[in-house]
Structures are given as C-alpha cells and as structure tokens.
Design a protein around this motif. Structure first.
Motif, mmCIF file in Angstrom:
data_model
loop_
_atom_site.group_PDB
_atom_site.id
_atom_site.type_symbol
_atom_site.label_atom_id
_atom_site.label_comp_id
_atom_site.label_asym_id
_atom_site.label_seq_id
_atom_site.Cartn_x
_atom_site.Cartn_y
_atom_site.Cartn_z
ATOM 1 N N GLY A 279 38.742 56.031 24.834
ATOM 2 C CA GLY A 279 37.212 55.479 24.859
ATOM 3 C C GLY A 279 37.169 54.969 23.197
ATOM 4 N N ILE A 280 37.560 55.652 22.309
ATOM 5 C CA ILE A 280 37.220 54.959 20.795
ATOM 6 C C ILE A 280 37.879 53.970 20.419
ATOM 7 C CG2 ILE A 280 37.762 55.609 18.414
ATOM 8 C CD1 ILE A 280 37.340 58.540 19.096
ATOM 9 N N THR A 281 39.193 53.778 20.841
ATOM 10 C CA THR A 281 39.968 52.411 20.501
ATOM 11 C C THR A 281 39.631 51.418 21.286
ATOM 12 O OG1 THR A 281 41.743 54.080 20.246
ATOM 13 C CG2 THR A 281 42.407 51.410 20.329
ATOM 14 N N GLU A 282 39.299 51.533 22.690
ATOM 15 C CA GLU A 282 39.115 50.616 23.545
ATOM 16 C C GLU A 282 37.487 49.944 23.439
ATOM 17 O OE1 GLU A 282 40.394 52.127 27.454
ATOM 18 O OE2 GLU A 282 42.644 51.897 26.759
ATOM 19 N N ALA A 283 36.581 50.724 23.014
ATOM 20 C CA ALA A 283 35.150 50.448 22.892
ATOM 21 C C ALA A 283 35.334 49.433 21.401
ATOM 22 C CB ALA A 283 34.513 51.741 22.768
ATOM 23 N N LEU A 284 36.136 50.017 20.695
ATOM 24 C CA LEU A 284 36.179 48.923 19.406
ATOM 25 C C LEU A 284 36.873 47.855 19.751
ATOM 26 C CD1 LEU A 284 35.781 49.132 16.346
ATOM 27 C CD2 LEU A 284 38.074 50.134 16.163
ATOM 28 N N ILE A 285 37.801 47.670 20.379
ATOM 29 C CA ILE A 285 38.505 46.269 21.007
ATOM 30 C C ILE A 285 37.135 45.480 21.627
ATOM 31 C CG2 ILE A 285 40.009 45.159 22.353
ATOM 32 C CD1 ILE A 285 41.947 47.587 21.692
ATOM 33 N N ALA A 286 36.458 46.213 22.516
ATOM 34 C CA ALA A 286 35.441 45.544 23.069
ATOM 35 C C ALA A 286 34.100 45.088 22.291
ATOM 36 C CB ALA A 286 34.810 46.473 24.379
ATOM 37 N N GLU A 287 34.088 45.934 21.466
ATOM 38 C CA GLU A 287 32.935 45.552 20.415
ATOM 39 C C GLU A 287 33.477 44.306 19.554
ATOM 40 O OE1 GLU A 287 31.815 48.715 17.873
ATOM 41 O OE2 GLU A 287 30.388 47.611 16.706
ATOM 42 N N LEU A 288 34.759 44.422 19.275
ATOM 43 C CA LEU A 288 35.202 43.194 18.155
ATOM 44 C C LEU A 288 35.114 41.840 19.048
ATOM 45 C CD1 LEU A 288 36.726 42.125 15.890
ATOM 46 C CD2 LEU A 288 38.958 42.572 16.904
ATOM 47 N N ILE A 289 35.347 41.966 20.320
ATOM 48 C CA ILE A 289 35.328 40.668 21.104
ATOM 49 C C ILE A 289 33.741 40.203 21.185
ATOM 50 C CG2 ILE A 289 35.710 39.776 23.537
ATOM 51 C CD1 ILE A 289 38.215 41.469 23.725
ATOM 52 N N LEU A 290 33.061 41.143 21.651
ATOM 53 C CA LEU A 290 31.560 41.044 21.664
ATOM 54 C C LEU A 290 31.038 40.348 20.461
ATOM 55 C CD1 LEU A 290 30.403 44.081 23.971
ATOM 56 C CD2 LEU A 290 30.199 41.604 24.604
ATOM 57 N N GLU A 291 31.369 40.858 19.192
ATOM 58 C CA GLU A 291 30.508 40.693 18.088
ATOM 59 C C GLU A 291 31.438 39.537 17.278
ATOM 60 O OE1 GLU A 291 28.161 41.954 15.875
ATOM 61 O OE2 GLU A 291 27.611 43.246 17.883
ATOM 62 N N THR A 292 32.695 39.012 17.926
ATOM 63 C CA THR A 292 32.985 37.825 17.114
ATOM 64 C C THR A 292 33.704 36.656 18.301
ATOM 65 O OG1 THR A 292 35.443 38.639 17.389
ATOM 66 C CG2 THR A 292 34.115 39.459 15.454
ATOM 67 N N ALA A 293 33.583 37.173 19.296
ATOM 68 C CA ALA A 293 33.823 35.999 20.342
ATOM 69 C C ALA A 293 35.382 35.432 20.336
ATOM 70 C CB ALA A 293 33.075 34.707 20.304
ATOM 71 N N ILE A 294 36.153 36.617 19.874
ATOM 72 C CA ILE A 294 37.560 36.052 19.929
ATOM 73 C C ILE A 294 38.143 36.234 21.250
ATOM 74 C CG2 ILE A 294 37.941 36.704 17.409
ATOM 75 C CD1 ILE A 294 39.297 39.091 18.482
ATOM 76 N N ARG A 295 39.138 35.489 21.299
ATOM 77 C CA ARG A 295 39.956 35.537 22.804
ATOM 78 C C ARG A 295 40.584 36.932 22.971
ATOM 79 N NH1 ARG A 295 41.203 30.543 20.798
ATOM 80 N NH2 ARG A 295 40.185 28.733 21.818
ATOM 81 N N ARG A 296 40.772 37.302 24.162
ATOM 82 C CA ARG A 296 41.314 38.380 24.660
ATOM 83 C C ARG A 296 42.861 38.481 23.763
ATOM 84 N NH1 ARG A 296 44.122 38.842 30.759
ATOM 85 N NH2 ARG A 296 45.401 37.942 29.720
ATOM 86 N N GLU A 297 43.783 37.509 24.055
ATOM 87 C CA GLU A 297 45.004 37.477 23.259
ATOM 88 C C GLU A 297 44.690 37.574 21.796
ATOM 89 O OE1 GLU A 297 47.481 37.630 25.004
ATOM 90 O OE2 GLU A 297 48.995 37.593 23.640
ATOM 91 N N GLU A 298 43.842 37.157 21.324
ATOM 92 C CA GLU A 298 43.844 37.074 19.790
ATOM 93 C C GLU A 298 43.235 38.739 19.309
ATOM 94 O OE1 GLU A 298 41.977 32.596 19.381
ATOM 95 O OE2 GLU A 298 40.556 34.192 19.462
#
Length: 366
Positions: A118-137
């Motif tokens: 949970g901790i790691t994956e929520a952080l990845i999701a938050e990074l994508i949501l907050e910065t609009a980077i692509r999945r691969e990035e």
DNA sequence: GGCATGTGCGTTTGATCATC
DNA sequence: GATGATCAAACGCACATGCC
C-alpha cells in the motif's frame, strides 16, 4: 484479379471493418484503426507496383475544407482546404469525462490501505496524480531523479508558502519521443523538466530512506556472495521497488495495481494525466467562471466567450503544455473542449458558435 | 496474483508544404 | 523565417485472455 482502390479497398475492406467483420468481437473498428489499415494496404500495393508485381494503383484525392484554429486573427479560426484521400474516414474527437473527486479519493484510500504494498503503490499513484507524468516515466523514475541531497533541489519559488513551493526535476528515462539509447532496460528519451510539489518531494525522500531501503534489503539478501550482493545493490537504480521482492516496478505493474484496487470506470494512469490538466484548468478558471455565469444570466455574447477562450488557451500554453511536455496542439485542445462541456457553452471549436460569428460578420458586412 | 501476449487504439515526432 | 497545417511512422497505453 487485380485489387482496385475504390471498389476493393474502400467498397469492401473498409466497409467490412465498419460492419465489424475484421474485429475480434464483431464490433466496428474505430475510424482511426480503419484509416491506418487502409493506408497500410495502399502502401503494400504501391510497393508491389514498384516491384513490377502489379499495375500501379491510382488513389483519388478530394478537396476537404475544415476550420483550423488561428489565434492571430480576430475570429480565432480560419477555413482551410486540403487534398485528402477519397474515402478516408473522419476520426472522431475524444471527449473527456472523469470519475467524481469522491470516487477517486475512495479508490486512493483502498490502494493505500492494502497490506505491504500500500505505502509504495499509493506513493506512485500520488506522484502520477500530482505531476501528470506518464506510467512509464513513473516506472523509470530513478533513485536520483530527485537529487539525493535536499540541498541540491532546485526550488523555483523558495519565498512562497511551503505548500506552494515546487522543485524542478529532469526526466529522461522512459519519456515519449526519440530514443537515444538504453540504460538498465529503460529507454533514454528526450529530456523534459517537470514541476514537483515540495511536500511530495519530501515524501519521496522519506520513502527513499525508509521503505525503499527495506525493500532493497530483501533483494540484496538473495545474493549468495558479498560480490553478488554488491552487484544487486549497484544495479538497483529505480526508486520504486516492490516491497515483497525488492525488484523494480514496470509500467505494466503500475497499471496492474492501479486497476486492481477497484477503480472507478475508465480510471487509469493515463487518464490521471488528463485529470491533472483539467483540475488545474478548473481551479485557475474560478474567477472567469463567475464572470461567465453573470454574462449567461443576461445574454451570452461573443466578446465574453472570446475572453474566456483566450484565458483557457493561455493556461493551457503556459502551465499545462510545459508539464505534459511536447503534447501536440490537437491533444491539448481536448482540455478546451472539456471546459466548454463543463460550462455547457460552445467555445471556438464548436460549429454553432463559429456559425453565429460568421452570420454576425455577414450582417455587419453585407 | 503475477506474468506474457495480442488487439485496438492514442500520442508524439519529424518531414513537408502553405501562408503570413 | 515563423507558424501552423497534414501525414506517416513509431511506439506507449488500455484492456482482454490465458497460463502457471
């Protein structure tokens, strides 16, 4: 028998794809797919003609007129005529729609509460949501993409309130565009700079020093000798590591965990990019929306709409395009469309408004 | 659940051309 | 020369399915 363009490629192959005969589930293929396939067939037949295997095939062209956006004249658009392949289908434009904020928040909570991961994956999701980077990035994000020492972070606005400060971060692994080589299985793409909220940067830093270190220890322990253990440690260059194995997340892994937490309909990492752009646009438009609502109560006029359009375009060009990096004009225009949909009005891209302006212009200049 | 594979799109770049 | 349009090519993402 020699294949002919209008009768065989358009009259038969294209028609069959439109009916659904050529698809896996008997559903009609999208216009985009059909155009690509017909063009591939044309290429093949032209190649065969070049090799002397068949007679040359003639491709009839027709003139088509469309309205293009042109910000340099008073209307904001102009009519253009192009020669295009006869029979080519018009490709439908995307219309954006999002789950509600509550649905997204509930999904995020489910994601973050899952045991171990949970901790790691929520952080990845938050990074994508907050910065609009692509999945691969996100998958290719390295341990030093955000500099290891906070003192080295490039903060754009150190005088601003803490929650508004942003750190500039360069991305080059897994970015879309030309490939300049490979590094640890990642594509080296064009470098782009994004803005990362400082508070999120701190979270990433904390993850790097705590949870990631634990995950890495798991992978290192699998090395049988000290040398092998050192090699694993040195070769692990990605920031996000799976808490159960200590190995990196791939783009597919991110998609998989994103979808496995019962996401709202259509909610995907890529859709989060559009969501970022649209929520930013909506926040920035707050004041303009009030003005528009007042204008709507009386009579909507072209000047108000034009001012609104101009504001939306400047937000798209100054804030959204740089963060999304090299997004084409056509792609970012879906955000203009989204604003129009939300406000229930027709902006530049809508034929009705163009038609009204056109009629108005004709009345002034008979 | 994790992973591999295939289909059906969606997005981006770069070449090319037209217009201002 | 700058800008902005088209198109082809390349490749990334979403999603389904099947295997272990």
């Amino acid at each position: 028998m020699t294949l002919e363009y209008s009768q065989d490629l358009i009259g038969r192959y294209q028609v069959e794809m439109l009916i659904g005969i050529w698809s896996r589930n008997n559903k009609p293929l999208a216009e985009r797919t059909i155009n690509v396939r017909v063009e591939t067939a044309v290429d093949f037949l032209n190649w065969a003609a070049d090799k002397g295997l068949r007679v040359p095939m003639s491709i009839p062209k027709i003139q088509r007129t469309y309205t293009s956006s042109n910000l340099h004249n008073s209307f904001g658009y102009e009519f253009k005529t192009v020669a295009t392949r006869q029979g080519k289908l018009r490709e439908s434009k995307r219309h954006l729609g999002f789950p509600s904020t509550e649905e997204i928040a509930a999904w995020y909570t489910r994601l973050s509460r899952r045991p171990v991961r949970g901790i790691t994956e929520a952080l990845i999701a938050e990074l994508i949501l907050e910065t609009a980077i692509r999945r691969e990035e996100a998958a290719c994000w390295r341990i030093d993409t955000l500099p290891l020492a906070p003192a080295d972070w490039r903060i754009v606005n150190p005088q601003a309130a803490l929650e508004h400060q942003v750190v500039l971060v360069d991305l080059r692994f897994g970015t879309k565009g030309k490939e300049y080589g490979r590094d640890h299985d990642d594509k080296i793409g064009p470098t782009g700079t994004i803005r990362l909220p400082l508070l999120l940067a701190r979270k990433l830093h904390l993850y790097r020093e705590t949870q990631r270190a634990k995950s890495l220890a798991l992978a290192v322990r699998r090395g049988r000798t000290v040398v092998e253990q050192k090699r694993i440690r040195d070769e692990t260059v990605h920031l996000f590591l799976k808490p159960r194995t200590g190995t990196r997340y791939t783009g597919d892994n991110i998609y998989e965990f994103w979808r496995s937490a019962a996401p709202p309909k259509g909610w995907s990492p890529h859709r989060a990019r559009d969501y970022w752009a649209c929520t930013l646009l909506w926040r920035r438009m707050e004041r303009q929306r009030e003005l528009l609502e007042m204008a709507l109560k009386t009579k909507i006029d072209a000047i108000v709409l034009q001012a609104l359009q101009s504001n939306v375009l400047s937000i798209i060009q100054l804030e959204i395009q740089p963060q999304l990096r090299h997004a084409s004009q056509e792609t970012t225009m879906i955000y203009l469309q989204w604003v129009a949909d939300q406000l229930g009005i027709n902006l530049n891209l809508h034929e009705r408004w163009i038609a009204e302006l056109w009629e108005g212009a004709e009345e002034v200049e008979p």
